[in-house]
Design a protein around this motif. Structure first.
Motif, PDB file in Angstrom:
ATOM      1  N   ASP A  28       1.038  -1.345  -0.079  1.00 21.92           N
ATOM      2  CA  ASP A  28       0.055  -0.126   0.088  1.00 21.92           C
ATOM      3  C   ASP A  28       1.022   1.147   0.061  1.00 21.92           C
ATOM      4  N   GLN A  29       0.514   2.210  -0.930  1.00 22.37           N
ATOM      5  CA  GLN A  29       1.594   3.282  -0.887  1.00 22.37           C
ATOM      6  C   GLN A  29       1.631   4.240   0.310  1.00 22.37           C
ATOM      7  N   THR A  30       0.282   4.501   0.738  1.00 27.57           N
ATOM      8  CA  THR A  30       0.533   5.338   1.999  1.00 27.57           C
ATOM      9  C   THR A  30       1.208   4.483   3.199  1.00 27.57           C
TER      10      THR A  30
ATOM     11  N   THR B 160       4.975   4.824   2.233  1.00 32.08           N
ATOM     12  CA  THR B 160       5.626   6.073   2.806  1.00 32.08           C
ATOM     13  C   THR B 160       5.644   6.181   4.312  1.00 32.08           C
TER      14      THR B 160
ATOM     15  N   ASN C 185       5.391   1.205  -8.306  1.00 29.75           N
ATOM     16  CA  ASN C 185       4.653   2.142  -7.689  1.00 29.75           C
ATOM     17  C   ASN C 185       5.072   2.181  -6.302  1.00 29.75           C
ATOM     18  N   TYR C 186       5.539   1.451  -5.481  1.00 31.18           N
ATOM     19  CA  TYR C 186       5.591   1.456  -4.170  1.00 31.18           C
ATOM     20  C   TYR C 186       7.099   2.173  -4.030  1.00 31.18           C
TER      21      TYR C 186
ATOM     22  N   LEU D 162       8.288   4.279  -5.945  1.00 30.66           N
ATOM     23  CA  LEU D 162       8.346   5.781  -6.220  1.00 30.66           C
ATOM     24  C   LEU D 162       7.849   6.662  -4.910  1.00 30.66           C
ATOM     25  N   ALA D 163       6.621   5.892  -4.328  1.00 37.56           N
ATOM     26  CA  ALA D 163       6.186   6.824  -3.070  1.00 37.56           C
ATOM     27  C   ALA D 163       7.335   6.852  -2.103  1.00 37.56           C
TER      28      ALA D 163
ATOM     29  N   ALA E 252      -2.749  -1.393 -16.024  1.00 33.33           N
ATOM     30  CA  ALA E 252      -2.897  -0.589 -14.813  1.00 33.33           C
ATOM     31  C   ALA E 252      -1.345  -0.640 -14.137  1.00 33.33           C
ATOM     32  N   MET E 253      -0.411  -1.163 -14.654  1.00 33.08           N
ATOM     33  CA  MET E 253       0.956  -0.897 -14.124  1.00 33.08           C
ATOM     34  C   MET E 253       1.790  -0.369 -14.803  1.00 33.08           C
ATOM     35  N   ASP E 254       2.640   0.252 -14.548  1.00 33.50           N
ATOM     36  CA  ASP E 254       3.784   0.825 -14.986  1.00 33.50           C
ATOM     37  C   ASP E 254       4.828  -0.438 -15.552  1.00 33.50           C
TER      38      ASP E 254
END
Lengths: 345, 386
Positions: free
Chosen positions: B80-82, B85, B107-108, B110-111, B175-177
């Protein structure tokens, strides 16, 4: 008719002053990590309070909240990122958007308004539905938003997400807006409009018979909720400095619904209580997940502990207190009457 | 009006701070290990953390670094990104780590990387392979694995040269980079070799999809059937897609990226995984080289299981990469580690040699092609794409 401010108003002002003093002290003393958690609590309060307006007070069970957050976050990102940075990261932006760089408050208002506008568009067809049909339709909205964000590459960089959002979010913005949100929502739900919304929740047919324009009231609640969701999403984006469509997933929506249920979805105080518990608890439990030593006892790593405990908490609350911790009760000063006396004594 | 409640919460928070506040120790070097121990990413990140810890243990047994012991601060990112971080922020602000390693998805990374970058703490991702990531995050962000462009090139060259494919079909998780990048570079290299019209159909799905019959139907409706299928998917879907392809009698070889390097490929794919599935990844654990076999042995001894996939080896190499920078810079300060990392040149690891050349923070490494035989990963060849 001018009159002296009531005791409640004075207490309210006093409470805000105490909050401001606490924030001031925290900003001076706490490491960034704790401030970050404090800010997340505030952002969750904004998001859940606005979700409670639709889900709790008006009885529109919406699962689209993360979608409105996304609209707000992307709007604010595109409006605030410096033109030079946009030229690098988003070279295909239309000219009028590429050259723009608004101050944070203006971007926040724009974020809220655009989210509201999205709610207006989706609300017209969807709000005719009821119960789980409505829930599924709002989830459809979330799907649409995510697909649009993923595919509108020239605006959003698609799945790669936008990074380098200016980190504007601080506890002053967050709690300033949180207090304002709670104040405005409280005014709304205690107004004639709010009574009408609650009447719609309790018995739609009876409310209609009393002459309450159901469709209009529902739309007002939906759009108002979306406005604050948009603002909250923007605050989150400017806290993270990175946003991507994955941020605004079902799990984000469900987290908010979970907080709302635990706190009590028919109460604004419930949003505050729920946000406090659900933001702090995972962070506290985190300390025990990695294993290590606690009071001299060696613990094995227990990853997943916090999810299990939170899920169990949800089940326990649903069984024993299905209306949530606060139910439909709101905070009032009389609740703390005894404690206040104790403090004085 | 609700301020009082907020205040109570603040008090509660203050109380927790007092309880959890950390004592500072001077004789250790704290390194953050940010891996998703739970959620979709865990099949990559659990082995990753195991490898990371194993390397730290080995370094400590050999006497530590600069006369100090390493202490690993491992926090679950929860896919989970939040949460990622928050975890990164906690490691840096509370636990005072001097460098962070981990995460297998951009995704993760990056955050979390943005948090580390803002504090000047070097972040080495053990498994995220998006080649543009270091530029997007900043000068404190490094890749331990090769970039996705390299592995997609390797996949395309393997398809064209070893499987003699003239035409291809591409299926991408939209949905994914990670998957989008893979498909983009696979197409680029494959069409360069076989001509512009060699990709017969490009189709997409979303990560949450579970039924791929629509996509497979469109594939089967093609008048000319492609020679190979490039399916860019994440760890949770590769097995499912392979199974559904074979169930609908699509028999061409399937090629994928390092997302396939997960036990899920076999556990979800079943027998279908044995029928011509190839993927590019970081290392083969059946490689007879000493470096690899010693790692496999040590992993076995520590965790009573063979390394689950190459991400275990990447985690292991990441810790050694950070350790090497601490040693080379002769300092455990974040800024010095960052500077020393950037100068890494020819560091041998289980997954190949790491050098950061010409200011790039993405290493050039060889790519390993694996296949599945009798439910086990089997080495095919090593490719160094042109």
């Amino acid at each position: 008719m001018p009159r002296k401010p009531s005791a409640t108003t004075l207490r309210g002002i006093g409470g805000v002053a105490v909050l401001a003093a606490a924030l001031f002290v925290m900003n001076l003393t706490l490491p960034d990590y704790y401030l970050r958690i404090v800010n997340l609590i505030g952002i969750n309060i904004i998001l859940v309070a606005s979700l409670n307006l639709t889900n709790g007070f008006t009885g529109i069970f919406s699962l689209g909240h993360a979608g409105f957050m996304a609209v707000g976050a992307y709007t604010s990102a595109l409006l605030t990122i410096a033109p030079a940075q946009k030229a690098l990261a988003l070279p295909q932006l239309p000219l009028w958007l590429a050259g723009i760089s608004l101050p944070f408050p203006a971007a926040l208002v724009a974020a809220g308004l655009l989210a509201s506008f999205a709610a207006l568009l989706i609300g017209f067809p969807v709000l005719r539905l009821r119960g789980h049909y409505l829930a599924v339709a709002t989830m459809g909205f979330l799907v649409i938003i995510r697909v649009v964000l993923t595919n509108a590459e020239s605006f959003t960089r698609g799945a790669r997400g936008i990074s380098g959002l200016p980190v504007f979010t601080n506890s002053w913005w967050v709690f300033g807006i949180a207090v304002l949100t709670l104040y405005l929502l409280r005014k709304l739900v205690t107004s004639a409009y709010g009574r009408g919304m609650i009447a719609i929740r309790e018995n739609t047919v009876a409310a209609e018979a009393l002459g309450i324009p159901i469709a209009r009231y529902r739309l007002i609640a939906f759009c108002t909720g979306a406005f604050f969701a948009g603002v909250g999403g923007a605050l989150l984006g400017h806290l993270m400095s990175v946003i991507s469509p994955n941020f605004f997933s079902y799990s984000q929506t469900f987290l908010l619904v979970e907080i709302s249920i635990i706190g009590g979805c028919g109460s604004l105080t419930g949003a505050v209580v729920g946000s406090l518990i659900m933001t702090l608890l995972p962070e506290i439990l985190r300390n025990f997940e990695g294993g290590g030593e606690l009071f001299g006892i060696a613990l094995p790593p227990m990853y997943g502990l916090s999810q299990i405990i939170l899920a169990s908490l949800l089940i326990v609350i649903i069984i024993f207190r299905p209306q949530g911790i606060m139910g439909t009760k709101e905070f009032s000063w009389s609740m703390f009457g005894k404690k206040r006396e104790l403090k004085k004594g | 009006m609700k301020a009082k409640v907020v205040m109570l919460g603040v008090l509660a928070l203050a109380a927790t701070l007092a309880v959890t506040g950390c004592a500072k120790k001077n004789n250790v070097i704290k390194i953050g290990a940010l891996f998703n121990q739970t959620g979709d990413q865990s099949s990559l990140d659990v082995p990753g953390l195991n490898g990371f810890k194993l390397a730290a243990d080995e370094i400590n047994k050999a006497g530590g670094l600069l006369g100090k012991k390493l202490e690993i601060v491992a926090i679950d990112g929860k896919t989970d990104q939040t949460q990622c971080t928050n975890a990164a922020s906690k490691m840096i602000d509370v636990d005072k780590v001097v460098a962070i390693g981990g995460l297998s998805d951009s995704n993760y990374a990056l955050a979390a990387g943005a948090i580390a970058q803002a504090k000047g703490v070097p972040f080495v991702t053990s498994g995220a392979t998006l080649p543009t990531l270091p530029d997007q995050v900043g000068d404190a962000f490094f890749l331990e694995p090769f970039g996705d462009n390299i592995q997609a090139y390797a996949g395309a060259e393997f398809a064209a040269k070893d499987l003699k494919a003239k035409t291809a079909y591409i299926l991408t998780d939209k949905a994914m980079d990670y998957t989008i990048t893979l498909s983009k570079y696979f197409k680029e290299r494959f069409t360069k070799i076989n001509g512009d019209k060699s990709v017969l159909l490009e189709d997409t799905y979303q990560t949450d999809d579970v039924d791929f019959s629509a996509q497979i139907g469109r594939l089967k409706n093609l008048k000319v059937q492609p020679d190979v299928l490039y399916v860019a998917s994440d760890p949770s879907k590769c097995g499912v897609i392979v199974k559904q392809l074979r169930a609908l009698k699509v028999k061409q070889p399937v090629i994928g990226g390092d997302g396939y390097d997960t036990p899920l490929l076999v556990s979800l794919g079943g027998d279908a995984a044995n029928t011509g599935v190839y993927f590019s990844t970081h290392a083969s654990l059946t490689n007879p080289a000493d470096k690899v076999q010693n790692f496999v042995k040590a992993y076995n001894a520590a965790y009573k299981t063979a390394p689950e996939n190459a991400f275990a080896a990447l985690g292991y190499d990441t810790m050694y990469l950070i350790a090497n920078a601490i040693k080379a810079g002769n300092s455990d300060k974040s800024a010095d580690i960052k500077a020393a990392l950037a100068k890494t040149d020819g560091l041998e690891g289980v997954t190949g040699k790491v050098s950061y050349k010409n200011g790039s923070r993405v290493p050039t490494k060889s790519v390993t092609i694996l296949t599945v035989k009798d439910g086990k990963f089997d080495f095919v060849k090593e490719v160094l794409p042109e």
